[in-house]
Design an enzyme around this catalytic site. Sequence first.
Site, PDB file in Angstrom:
ATOM      1  N   ASN A 469       0.833  -1.204   0.000  1.00 33.35           N
ATOM      2  CA  ASN A 469       0.000   0.000   0.000  1.00 33.35           C
ATOM      3  C   ASN A 469       0.862   1.246   0.000  1.00 33.35           C
ATOM      4  O   ASN A 469       2.055   1.205   0.325  1.00 33.35           O
ATOM      5  CB  ASN A 469      -0.925   0.014   1.219  1.00 33.35           C
ATOM      6  N   CYS A 470       0.267   2.378  -0.416  1.00 37.68           N
ATOM      7  CA  CYS A 470       0.912   3.679  -0.289  1.00 37.68           C
ATOM      8  C   CYS A 470       0.016   4.538   0.593  1.00 37.68           C
ATOM      9  O   CYS A 470      -0.708   4.021   1.439  1.00 37.68           O
ATOM     10  CB  CYS A 470       1.169   4.297  -1.659  1.00 37.68           C
ATOM     11  N   TYR A 471       0.005   5.847   0.400  1.00 35.46           N
ATOM     12  CA  TYR A 471      -0.786   6.742   1.252  1.00 35.46           C
ATOM     13  C   TYR A 471      -2.279   6.410   1.208  1.00 35.46           C
ATOM     14  O   TYR A 471      -2.968   6.446   2.217  1.00 35.46           O
ATOM     15  CB  TYR A 471      -0.616   8.197   0.802  1.00 35.46           C
ATOM     16  N   THR A 472      -2.789   6.114   0.027  1.00 35.90           N
ATOM     17  CA  THR A 472      -4.240   6.001  -0.136  1.00 35.90           C
ATOM     18  C   THR A 472      -4.684   4.745  -0.863  1.00 35.90           C
ATOM     19  O   THR A 472      -5.878   4.492  -0.969  1.00 35.90           O
ATOM     20  CB  THR A 472      -4.781   7.208  -0.922  1.00 35.90           C
ATOM     21  N   ARG A 473      -3.748   3.946  -1.384  1.00 40.93           N
ATOM     22  CA  ARG A 473      -4.132   2.844  -2.266  1.00 40.93           C
ATOM     23  C   ARG A 473      -3.604   1.497  -1.789  1.00 40.93           C
ATOM     24  O   ARG A 473      -2.479   1.394  -1.312  1.00 40.93           O
ATOM     25  CB  ARG A 473      -3.604   3.101  -3.682  1.00 40.93           C
TER      26      ARG A 473
END
Length: 531
Positions: A469-473
């Site tokens: 995952n990253c910040y939002t995904r």
Amino acid sequence: MKEKIMNSLQRFSKAMFIPVLILPIVGVLIAVSNIFTNVRLLELLPFLNHPFIQDFFAVLSKALVSILSNLGLIFCVGLTVGLAQKKRSEAGFTAVLSFLIFIYSMNKFMEIKDMLLKNIPLSGTGQTLVLGVQILDMGIFLGLMLGIVTAYIHNRFCEIEFNNALQIYGGSRFVFIVLIPVVVILSVCLTYLWPFVQHGILSLGQFINHSGGVGIFLYGMLERILIPTGLHHLVYTPFLYSPLGGVVEINGTVLEGARNIYYAEMADPTILHLSPTVIWDARGISKMFGLLGACLAMYQTAKPKNRAKVKAILVPAAFASLIAGVTEPIEFTFLFVAPILFIVHAMLSGLSMVVLNLLDIRAIGPNGIIDFLLFNLPLGIEKTDWPYYILVGLVFFVLYYLIFKFLIIKLNLKTLGRESSGQDTKLYSKNDYKEKQQKRTDHQPNDDIDAKLIVTLLGGPDNIENVDNCYTRLRLIIRDVAVVDEDNLKLQTGASAVIKKGNNVQVVYGLKINAVRRAVDAHLINIPTTN
């Protein structure tokens, strides 16, 4: 071949997010240290001028600056862990060993060839000290190269096992054995090759920094328009932490990259105006002001009967963009229903940076209003011109509002609240969570996240090769993308968008992504698979 290249770039971009994610935290804490040691604040609040308080924040600032001074090691370990497919903790440990082998090998070879500069300051000479060892100044590129090499060898050999007496040399120990000659040879080769590469990077950086508004516009536009591909990290990271973002000498020390230069100038009260390189980090206008204007335009152009629902959806998303700089839920709201709005947004984002540069405004707000306040107010108006930054932001709020409203009405775009009968475009709201809770059959670690449903809609545990995952995904590698139920991921799990590219699937959940990732990981661990 094109798909393989894109998949490789996406994996690389995703892996880079591990070290990149830490650096803004470092910046915020340095800014906090700067606030509590600011001369003007101490005049207003003299009780803060206590030796314990001042010593604490001096130590904190010095400790954090050490991270910026060792970005090569940080990127090497972070990238290796991110690219490792198995045994990530062992891969990270091996990355540290390869980094140490490299710098000491290069140092010794340069000593043998009498290439080490002696008895002169190293700043600006192309050589530097890394962990106290004098080598060629390769910056974050050393970490990137070693991270890729270490991860590749780790993935290829980490599961090789031997029998009998040689058993002890299998697995990660064999990876280390293979790495030793590879890294030593690489250090020798780069001793001769890197000066040419270094000259090319500096020349490119000078060209970009002297290209004026054109270069800044392209940077700002690309940094936004690559969001759907997940490759936008590859645009801004080199400018923030390498010579592409500028090279400035401060108090006898040569600093590279817009973010590093900014931190140094922020901490030096004798510098009255920030460097022009700071403009490469001025990404906050569209986040704090522009997208709010876009949300207002979408609200006012929605059908009257739908405005209450649209308001409930857009207000949390606009708040997240303003406060934390999380823009993807808003961007994906119009990206898939009206791509022209996303293109216009990217162009306006680049234009906002050009305007800041033309007006010589050096304030920044890369991650929303909290960053803006921490980074700019303590430095004062003279150094940052932050009130003019807000004025420019308000102008772009109006521009976004007028342009988006005109395009939505003129082109009859089906944005929020304007959908055709039977269609529904949403971010996430309380109604989504209530509907999801009613359909849940199993209790999950997080009360509003149905990990079992998410995994099922992704094709089941056997269809999932990797989760990140990253910040939002939520970023996944999927065996069979065709079985991913995009519609129900959005309708039943609260995802605002689903992006498919080859075997890479990205599911956008916004600020709750960390909870989603933990829930999915916990569910997969407890489910036997046939992988």
